[in-house]
Design a protein around this motif. Structure first.
Motif, short mmCIF file in Angstrom:
data_model
loop_
_atom_site.label_atom_id
_atom_site.label_comp_id
_atom_site.label_asym_id
_atom_site.label_seq_id
_atom_site.Cartn_x
_atom_site.Cartn_y
_atom_site.Cartn_z
N MET A 1 25.04 119.82 25.37
CA MET A 1 26.11 119.40 24.49
C MET A 1 27.43 119.88 25.09
O MET A 1 27.56 121.04 25.44
N ASP A 2 28.38 118.99 25.20
CA ASP A 2 29.68 119.29 25.79
C ASP A 2 30.62 119.83 24.72
O ASP A 2 30.76 119.26 23.63
N LEU A 3 31.31 120.92 25.02
CA LEU A 3 32.22 121.55 24.07
C LEU A 3 33.35 120.60 23.68
O LEU A 3 33.75 120.56 22.52
N LEU A 4 33.85 119.83 24.64
CA LEU A 4 34.94 118.91 24.33
C LEU A 4 34.49 117.81 23.38
O LEU A 4 35.26 117.38 22.51
N ASP A 5 33.25 117.36 23.51
CA ASP A 5 32.71 116.36 22.57
C ASP A 5 32.61 116.94 21.17
O ASP A 5 32.89 116.28 20.18
#
Length: 74
Positions: A1-5
């Motif tokens: 999971m991407d932090l920016l997403d």
């Protein structure tokens, strides 16, 4: 999971919650009308609710539908 997403999703969620609160609590007549429109348009964009500016006519699809109707398949 991407932090920016995750941060982007949280921003959209918060903007949606703010729109809900505005629908219930804000009296649009007590504020500057143009300022209120700009504010809500920005929230709608942040929440991902912005609609396309102009619908595009699908001429090829229209012709295909017309041909199907002429052939009696619809």
């Amino acid at each position: 999971m991407d932090l920016l997403d995750v941060l982007d999703a949280d921003k959209r969620r918060k903007a949606g919650e703010m729109l809900d609160a505005l629908n219930v609590n804000v009296n649009a007549h007590s504020t500057d009308v143009e300022g209120f429109r700009k504010f809500t348009a920005g929230l709608q964009k942040d929440a991902g609710f912005a609609a396309p500016s102009k619908p595009v006519f699908d001429e090829a699809g229209f012709k295909e539908l017309r041909d199907l109707m002429t052939a009696g398949r619809m």
